[in-house]
Each structure stands twice: as structure tokens, then as C-alpha cells.
Design a protein around this motif. Structure first.
Motif, PDB file in Angstrom:
ATOM      1  N   ARG A 251       0.825  -1.207   0.000  1.00 27.43           N
ATOM      2  CA  ARG A 251       0.000   0.000   0.000  1.00 27.43           C
ATOM      3  C   ARG A 251       0.865   1.266   0.000  1.00 27.43           C
ATOM      4  O   ARG A 251       0.468   2.286  -0.563  1.00 27.43           O
TER       5      ARG A 251
ATOM      6  N   ALA B  85       1.865   1.806  -3.533  1.00 27.93           N
ATOM      7  CA  ALA B  85       0.750   2.336  -4.321  1.00 27.93           C
ATOM      8  C   ALA B  85       0.418   3.783  -3.969  1.00 27.93           C
ATOM      9  O   ALA B  85      -0.236   4.480  -4.753  1.00 27.93           O
TER      10      ALA B  85
ATOM     11  N   PRO C  81      -1.596   8.470  -5.399  1.00 26.64           N
ATOM     12  CA  PRO C  81      -1.690   7.212  -6.141  1.00 26.64           C
ATOM     13  C   PRO C  81      -1.952   7.387  -7.636  1.00 26.64           C
ATOM     14  O   PRO C  81      -1.346   6.682  -8.461  1.00 26.64           O
TER      15      PRO C  81
ATOM     16  N   THR D 193       2.104   3.328 -11.375  1.00 24.26           N
ATOM     17  CA  THR D 193       1.727   2.026 -10.817  1.00 24.26           C
ATOM     18  C   THR D 193       0.241   1.792 -11.044  1.00 24.26           C
ATOM     19  O   THR D 193      -0.528   2.716 -11.317  1.00 24.26           O
ATOM     20  N   ASN D 194      -0.141   0.550 -10.916  1.00 25.24           N
ATOM     21  CA  ASN D 194      -1.555   0.203 -10.844  1.00 25.24           C
ATOM     22  C   ASN D 194      -1.664  -0.962  -9.883  1.00 25.24           C
ATOM     23  O   ASN D 194      -0.683  -1.664  -9.623  1.00 25.24           O
ATOM     24  N   MET D 195      -2.863  -1.156  -9.345  1.00 28.49           N
ATOM     25  CA  MET D 195      -3.024  -2.177  -8.312  1.00 28.49           C
ATOM     26  C   MET D 195      -4.186  -3.099  -8.647  1.00 28.49           C
ATOM     27  O   MET D 195      -5.245  -2.647  -9.081  1.00 28.49           O
TER      28      MET D 195
ATOM     29  N   LEU E  92       1.039  -3.829  -8.961  1.00 34.52           N
ATOM     30  CA  LEU E  92       0.991  -4.333  -7.599  1.00 34.52           C
ATOM     31  C   LEU E  92      -0.211  -5.256  -7.458  1.00 34.52           C
ATOM     32  O   LEU E  92      -1.336  -4.864  -7.772  1.00 34.52           O
TER      33      LEU E  92
END
Length: 381
Positions: free
Chosen positions: A66, A69, A91, A96-98, A175
Motif C-alpha cells: 500500500r 501504491a 496514487p 503504478t496500478n493495483m 501491484l
């Protein structure tokens, strides 16, 4: 498949030789009041790696994810992605992406709309959205399901939609928080290889959080084993499994028979350890001093079991009685009480189909165990 594996190994080796990692974590700590969730960790992850953060509940792996992110802010330390300090970067501005364990798909939207949603929010033109969505649907093999809604898909298909939605934005770092946790065992095993193949094709760096040891072993180029907010050991699956640093890692990754020991002799070529089963000589260098307390670990599958004592074999032999049996189909698990009173786990491959539904060995049967000394793992704590 062999060619794909070789390509993956070559890519990973090249990435690890790069001077500049994609992700750098420096002295990162995260506290919630008096509780320290992540404690002063350092880590480099390179472009193209599939990296796993592995540990039990509460070890800090999800908190670290977290922070990568941007959903949590480090109490101290620095996170750098592609050379840029992420301090204060929200974020939605990170490369990035989660992908969440629950998938978080919009139930009222079609597969195609779910995947395209993030691109629409970013103001991408419609033609590019259409092209990127169609390409990613083909990649995850869902091009025939684009008009369906999530409730019309299987668990594995929903997982692929969530992955496609995360990948379509072309992040530098993806992520994944327990990405296969919602799937049943057989589908999870199948999807592990699908996930590896997709990651290999797109070349995006994956950081996966999981508590499943087998999942981490199958997926990862490298694994970081976490406990109480720190990294206990970082290495390839082979390094982590075959050469664990301590008892915690040895027991967490698979299972191990642990024997207490004491260093009897130590030379430049070998070390002799006295255990309750006698002296065992390991042909390896060690800096341990004579008299030091140590532990030896032996994996259950490294031990052979027979009805007769081993003859003309190098290694260590012990005798005992079968106390319990677990039949797992391809293997059987035996618990053998040795003459010295020590209980040993032994895993044996079921190479032959049993006759009359009988086990190869019976409860209460006298058996002989044998293992090569080179298979003993020297553990200092």
C-alpha cells in the motif's frame, strides 16, 4: 514451455545486472501509533521482475504494498520508482496500478467497459481506448466475452478481467494483493502459469503479495520472506527453499525436520555437527566456532524410506516405526518415530499403483530412513 522458461531466466538475469533498479526502497518504516508494521526495510526490484512479498498475516507485506501504491505514507524512509522520489506523489500520479484480491469489478458494466474505465477517466481518445482494450482482451483470452457482465463469468475469468483492467493503463509497476486468493486450489494452480505467461509477454514489473508459499515458489523470480515487519531472507525460490537462513524460513517455506546440534569440528572443507542422531559431517565452509549451538534441517522429500537398512550408501541412516500415514495421491506422508524418540516427517513418491489398496508401509511397521549429508541444511538460529 522450456523456451519460455529460458527466456524468462535470461530476462531476469539481464534485469538484475542493470545498475539502476526500477523500484528502490530505502530505510522504510511504517508505524501505526506504537505499532511498527514495517521496520526499516531496504529492497531493489528490477525491470521485468516478478517479485513476491511472502509472509503470514500481520507480517507487514500488504502495508508495504500500500505504501508503494501511495495509499499509505511511510513514517520514515524513501520509495523511488524509475528514479523519481514518490514522497507526496498521490496514487493516481504514480506509474503504478493495483489489482485487488476482491477484483473490485463494476457489476453493472460489461467486461469491455470495466477494462476501459480507467482509460476513459484519464481522457484517452476513443479510438485508442478501443484499440488498447481489444489488444488486452486478446492477451488475456477474453475477446469472446467482452459484452458479458462480471456475474456471467467464472472466478478465473473475473480474475483475468481485473488483471486486464490493471494492465491496460500500461503501468511501469503492477501491484497485486493476493491476486489468486479467491480461486479454488485447482483453478489457482492453473492461473499461476497464466499469470506468469502474461507477465512475460507484457514485460511489466510485478510485485505480488501472498501468504501462499507454493504460489510464491511457482510465480516469483525472487521472494522476500517477511516476519514482524522485516525481511528475513531475499532470494530466488531455489535459494529460499534449499538454503534457508534460519528455522523460521525453513519451516515457513515447505516443511523441515529440525535437529538440534553442536559444532564438533570445523575446517576449511567441512563442518561436523553432533546431534541426537549422532555426528553428521557437512562438506561446506562455515565460520562457526567449535562448541557453537546450531540446527540442522532435512526436508521430508530428501529422506528415503525402506523396509530394510540401507547398505553401501554414503550419508545417514536411522531406524524407527511408522506412527502415522497421510495419502495424498502422488505422494504419501509418513511420520516415523525413530529409536532415539525423535519424530520425523518423510515424503515418498507413489511411483507404483498400490496392490489391494494397501500403503507401501503400514502403521506400526519397522522402517529404515536414509538421507545424504549434503541434503542437511545448516541453520544458525
Amino acid at each position: 514451455m522450456v523456451s519460455q522458461c529460458n527466456d524468462r531466466l535470461n530476462t531476469t538475469k539481464t534485469a538484475l545486472n542493470d545498475e539502476k533498479p526500477l523500484l528502490q526502497i530505502r530505510n522504510v518504516t511504517k508505524k501505526f501509533g506504537e505499532f511498527t508494521a514495517v521496520n526499516n526495510v531496504d529492497l531493489n526490484i528490477h525491470t521485468g521482475e516478478l517479485f513476491c512479498l511472502l509472509g503470514g498475516s500481520g507480517c507487514g507485506k500488504s502495508t508495504l504494498l500500500r505504501m508503494l501504491a501511495g495509499f499509505e505514507t511511510p513514517t520514515s524512509g524513501q520509495i523511488t520508482i524509475d528514479g523519481k522520489d514518490m514522497s507526496g506523489v498521490p496514487p493516481y500520479q504514480r506509474p503504478t496500478n493495483m489489482m485487488f484480491q476482491s477484483y473490485a469489478l463494476f457489476p453493472h458494466m460489461s467486461v469491455e467497459k470495466n477494462i476501459a474505465f480507467g482509460l476513459e477517466q484519464d481522457g484517452i481518445n476513443k479510438n485508442e481506448i478501443k484499440e488498447r482494450t481489444q489488444n488486452i482482451l486478446k492477451l488475456v483470452e477474453l475477446q469472446d466475452y467482452e459484452k458479458r457482465r462480471p456475474n456471467q463469468l467464472s472466478g478465473g475469468q473475473r480474475q483475468r478481467v481485473a488483471l486486464a483492467r490493471a494492465l491496460v493503463k500500461e503501468p511501469k509497476l503492477l501491484l497485486l494483493d493476493e491476486p489468486l486468493g479467491a480461486l479454488d486450489k485447482k483453478l489457482r494452480e492453473q492461473t499461476q502459469f497464466e499469470l506468469m505467461n502474461i507477465q512475460n509477454k507484457v514485460g511489466v514489473t510485478f510485485v505480488v503479495v501472498t501468504h501462499d508459499q507454493e504460489e510464491a515458489m511457482v510465480l516469483a523470480d525472487r521472494i522476500a520472506v517477511m516476519d514482524k515487519g522485516t525481511f528475513i531472507q531475499i532470494g530466488s525460490p531455489t535459494e529460499i527453499y534449499e538454503f534457508p537462513k534460519n528455522r523460521l524460513v525453513a519451516n515457513f517455506i515447505g516443511s523441515a525436520n529440525i535437529l538440534k546440534g553442536r559444532v564438533n569440528e570445523n575446517t576449511s572443507k567441512s563442518v561436523k555437527i553432533m546431534t541426537d542422531l549422532g555426528e553428521i559431517e557437512l562438506e561446506q565452509f562455515s565460520t562457526l566456532t567449535v562448541g557453537a549451538s546450531v540446527y540442522l534441517g532435512i526436508r521430508p522429500e530428501k529422506i528415503s524410506i525402506s523396509k530394510n537398512a540401507s547398505i553401501n550408501k554414503q550419508g545417514f541412516t536411522a531406524s524407527g516405526v511408522v506412527e502415522d500415514i497421510g495419502y495424498l495421491g502422488n505422494t504419501s506422508r509418513y511420520k516415523v518415530r525413530l529409536d532415539q524418540g525423535i519424530l520425523m516427517d518423510v515424503t515418498a513418491q507413489n511411483h507404483l499403483r498400490p496392490k489391494n489398496h494397501a500403503h507401501a508401509f503400514s502403521w506400526g511397521e519397522n522402517v529404515s530412513l536414509h538421507w545424504d549429508a549434503s541434503n542437511a541444511m545448516l541453520l544458525t538460529s
